[in-house]
Design a protein around this motif. Structure first.
Motif, PDB file in Angstrom:
ATOM      1  N   LEU A 113       7.999  -2.870  13.382  1.00 41.34           N
ATOM      2  CA  LEU A 113       7.178  -2.074  13.300  1.00 41.34           C
ATOM      3  C   LEU A 113       6.876  -1.002  13.166  1.00 41.34           C
ATOM      4  O   LEU A 113       6.117  -0.665  12.995  1.00 41.34           O
ATOM      5  CB  LEU A 113       5.747  -3.088  14.640  1.00 41.34           C
ATOM      6  N   ILE A 114       7.951  -0.300  14.257  1.00 44.39           N
ATOM      7  CA  ILE A 114       7.839   1.162  14.147  1.00 44.39           C
ATOM      8  C   ILE A 114       8.812   1.470  12.698  1.00 44.39           C
ATOM      9  O   ILE A 114       7.811   2.378  12.610  1.00 44.39           O
ATOM     10  CB  ILE A 114       8.728   1.150  15.538  1.00 44.39           C
TER      11      ILE A 114
ATOM     12  N   LEU B 149       8.154  -0.044   9.906  1.00 48.51           N
ATOM     13  CA  LEU B 149       6.752   0.221   8.654  1.00 48.51           C
ATOM     14  C   LEU B 149       5.287   1.203   9.346  1.00 48.51           C
ATOM     15  O   LEU B 149       4.987   1.402   8.486  1.00 48.51           O
ATOM     16  CB  LEU B 149       5.854  -1.108   9.507  1.00 48.51           C
ATOM     17  N   LEU B 150       5.259   1.269  10.630  1.00 48.36           N
ATOM     18  CA  LEU B 150       4.673   2.379  10.957  1.00 48.36           C
ATOM     19  C   LEU B 150       4.568   3.932  10.565  1.00 48.36           C
ATOM     20  O   LEU B 150       4.226   4.310  10.115  1.00 48.36           O
ATOM     21  CB  LEU B 150       4.143   2.126  12.647  1.00 48.36           C
ATOM     22  N   ALA B 151       5.824   3.913  10.546  1.00 46.66           N
ATOM     23  CA  ALA B 151       6.959   5.283  10.538  1.00 46.66           C
ATOM     24  C   ALA B 151       6.796   5.688   9.203  1.00 46.66           C
ATOM     25  O   ALA B 151       6.153   6.663   8.444  1.00 46.66           O
ATOM     26  CB  ALA B 151       7.822   5.547  11.309  1.00 46.66           C
TER      27      ALA B 151
ATOM     28  N   TRP C 159       4.485   4.551   7.164  1.00 50.04           N
ATOM     29  CA  TRP C 159       3.236   3.577   5.896  1.00 50.04           C
ATOM     30  C   TRP C 159       2.405   4.342   4.732  1.00 50.04           C
ATOM     31  O   TRP C 159       2.421   3.882   4.542  1.00 50.04           O
ATOM     32  CB  TRP C 159       2.289   3.215   7.047  1.00 50.04           C
ATOM     33  N   ARG C 160       2.584   5.212   5.230  1.00 50.48           N
ATOM     34  CA  ARG C 160       2.213   6.529   4.254  1.00 50.48           C
ATOM     35  C   ARG C 160       3.412   6.603   3.108  1.00 50.48           C
ATOM     36  O   ARG C 160       2.511   6.692   2.159  1.00 50.48           O
ATOM     37  CB  ARG C 160       1.989   8.087   5.002  1.00 50.48           C
TER      38      ARG C 160
END
Length: 77
Positions: free
Chosen positions: A22-23, A25-27, A29-30
């Protein structure tokens, strides 16, 4: 914790790999613009799962070897 890791390597990989995934993916994401970028993030998450799972499996093998040699005995529950 080492006995849990040795007895349940898949659960350990899921429980510890999911937050890392998840980290990641969130890092990223942009920066995900194409399906190839998404598959790269997915492959990274799967690599993290395999790393945790293989480490736990190695712990199982280590404990079995130490038991076979008589050096270590698992504690009673």
């Amino acid at each position: 914790m080492q006995q849990f890791a040795a007895r349940h390597p898949v659960l350990l990989a899921l429980f510890s790999g999911t937050p890392v995934g998840l980290i990641v993916l969130l890092a990223s994401w942009r920066t995900i613009n194409t399906i190839g970028d998404f598959f790269f993030v997915l492959a990274t998450c799967v690599a993290v799962y395999f790393a945790f799972g293989l480490t736990a499996y190695g712990e199982r093998v280590r404990q079995q070897r130490l038991q076979r040699l008589g050096i270590w005995h698992p504690p009673e529950k």
